[in-house]
Design a protein around this motif. Structure first.
Motif, PDB file in Angstrom:
ATOM      1  N   ALA A   1       0.925  -1.146  -0.058  1.00 22.22           N
ATOM      2  CA  ALA A   1      -0.090  -0.022   0.040  1.00 22.22           C
ATOM      3  C   ALA A   1       0.760   1.258  -0.022  1.00 22.22           C
ATOM      4  CB  ALA A   1      -1.137  -0.112   1.137  1.00 22.22           C
ATOM      5  N   LEU A   2       1.837   1.173   0.823  1.00 21.47           N
ATOM      6  CA  LEU A   2       2.769   2.314   0.613  1.00 21.47           C
ATOM      7  C   LEU A   2       3.601   2.843  -0.618  1.00 21.47           C
ATOM      8  CD1 LEU A   2       4.399   4.599   2.244  1.00 21.47           C
ATOM      9  CD2 LEU A   2       6.052   2.646   2.971  1.00 21.47           C
TER      10      LEU A   2
ATOM     11  N   PHE B   1       1.162   4.224  -3.199  1.00 21.33           N
ATOM     12  CA  PHE B   1       0.842   5.343  -3.080  1.00 21.33           C
ATOM     13  C   PHE B   1       2.043   6.382  -3.841  1.00 21.33           C
ATOM     14  CE2 PHE B   1      -1.043   9.464  -1.895  1.00 21.33           C
ATOM     15  CZ  PHE B   1      -2.378   9.160  -1.888  1.00 21.33           C
TER      16      PHE B   1
ATOM     17  N   ASN C   1       4.468   9.372   9.169  1.00 18.52           N
ATOM     18  CA  ASN C   1       3.679   9.228   7.991  1.00 18.52           C
ATOM     19  C   ASN C   1       3.891  10.510   7.287  1.00 18.52           C
ATOM     20  OD1 ASN C   1       2.230   7.014   9.417  1.00 18.52           O
ATOM     21  ND2 ASN C   1       1.307   8.642  10.783  1.00 18.52           N
TER      22      ASN C   1
ATOM     23  N   TYR D   1      -3.250   9.897   5.474  1.00 22.69           N
ATOM     24  CA  TYR D   1      -1.952   9.771   5.938  1.00 22.69           C
ATOM     25  C   TYR D   1      -1.315   8.203   5.567  1.00 22.69           C
ATOM     26  CZ  TYR D   1      -2.339  14.173   8.330  1.00 22.69           C
ATOM     27  OH  TYR D   1      -2.344  15.535   8.473  1.00 22.69           O
ATOM     28  N   TYR D   2       0.013   8.072   5.133  1.00 24.02           N
ATOM     29  CA  TYR D   2       0.426   6.610   4.836  1.00 24.02           C
ATOM     30  C   TYR D   2       1.558   6.719   5.588  1.00 24.02           C
ATOM     31  CZ  TYR D   2      -3.330   6.061   1.058  1.00 24.02           C
ATOM     32  OH  TYR D   2      -4.381   5.827   0.614  1.00 24.02           O
ATOM     33  N   SER D   3       2.274   5.606   6.163  1.00 21.59           N
ATOM     34  CA  SER D   3       2.993   5.269   7.047  1.00 21.59           C
ATOM     35  C   SER D   3       4.374   5.105   5.920  1.00 21.59           C
ATOM     36  CB  SER D   3       2.865   3.953   7.455  1.00 21.59           C
ATOM     37  OG  SER D   3       4.328   3.536   8.179  1.00 21.59           O
TER      38      SER D   3
END
Length: 295
Positions: free
Chosen positions: A6-7, A10, A134, A141-143
């Motif tokens: 997922a990270l 993006f 993040n 917000y993405y880690s």
């Protein structure tokens, strides 16, 4: 092919932003404006564990564990979460979290409720602290990096206790090949096209028409898995008008998309143009969206 996490997904998504041709009564042959913006970053996201200390000597009161971390860039948003020992399941009832950040230093204060400790000659408490740094990508917000601290506390009948702290950072990229594949850019671009044939068009739209949006991955070996979000905006005399043909991967009742074209290298999105976009003849309609890539 492999599916990006997922990270990374993006990071490798491109923002699709382009102007939709609609009949404005003045310039029906106006050129289409297409713009691609790559969502990328060369920021290095770092987390370092500083210390962990337990205050559990007073048997008449609840105790606590204080763990300190430092993040860089210091101004970035962060999150601290508690889990069970496996760093996935819900945390034990005996622990509650308070956290704060000052100049990049995060204080994770975990209160220990003695009334909730397991019974037995030796009471043992295990839990996990996860700290993330993040990035704000607009919609969420993405880690970008994280650290896990596994905590074990043994409470003895004589009032003494022993603690053990194990800290694990996110797995580093450990080979040049992995590094190169991770930093490769994956662009996508979009064109207004015929909603039935997918052929690029420049003809204006009229009220009630269906707009077609063709989305392409620039790398022929990259597949577009799905359209995550797609919105149309107009800055009109009535204010900012908006419609969302696709939101979180789901289409509305006036829209649909197919990402199986050109062996998965192309998506065709179709949506009915709403009447409100034609009230202001001089205001353009702009589409913007995000897609999910398989590489």
């Amino acid at each position: 092919t492999m599916r990006l996490a997922a990270l990374a997904l993006f990071l490798f998504q491109a923002v699709l932003c382009f102007e939709i041709n609609k009949f404005d009564g003045l310039n029906s042959n106006s050129d289409q404006s297409v713009r691609n913006v790559q969502a990328e970053s060369d920021v290095e996201y770092l987390i370092k564990h500083i210390s962990c200390e337990a205050s559990l000597d007073d048997l008449t009161k609840d105790g606590n564990v204080l763990c300190k971390y430092i993040i860089s860039p210091t101004e970035h948003p962060y999150s601290v979460l508690l889990f069970a020992e496996d760093c996935k399941a819900e945390p034990p009832a005996a622990v509650q979290l308070l956290d704060s950040k000052t100049d990049g230093v995060i204080d994770a204060l975990i209160n220990i409720n003695r009334q909730e400790l397991p019974t037995g000659d030796t009471q043992q408490l295990k839990f996990c602290i996860r700290v993330d740094i993040n990035e704000d990508f607009g919609d969420a917000y993405y880690s970008m990096n994280f650290m896990k601290s596994r905590v074990t506390i043994n409470f003895n009948l004589d009032g003494t206790f022993q603690t053990n702290f194990e800290h694990a950072a996110m797995q580093p990229i450990d080979s040049e090949k992995d590094f190169l594949s991770f930093t490769k850019q994956y662009d996508v671009y979009a064109r207004q096209c015929d909603p039935e044939t997918g052929v690029e068009i420049t003809a204006p739209l009229f009220s009630g028409d269906t707009v077609g949006v063709c989305i392409y991955a620039s790398d022929e070996n990259t597949m577009i898995n799905r359209v995550n979000d797609f919105s149309m905006f107009q800055d009109s005399t009535a204010g900012i008008l908006r419609t969302d043909p696709v939101s979180q991967g789901e289409t509305n009742q006036l829209s649909n998309y197919d990402c199986s074209l050109l062996n998965g290298n192309m998506c065709l999105l179709i949506s009915k143009m709403l009447l409100k976009f034609f009230d202001d003849e001089n205001a353009a309609v702009v589409g913007i969206g995000w897609v999910d890539l398989d590489i």
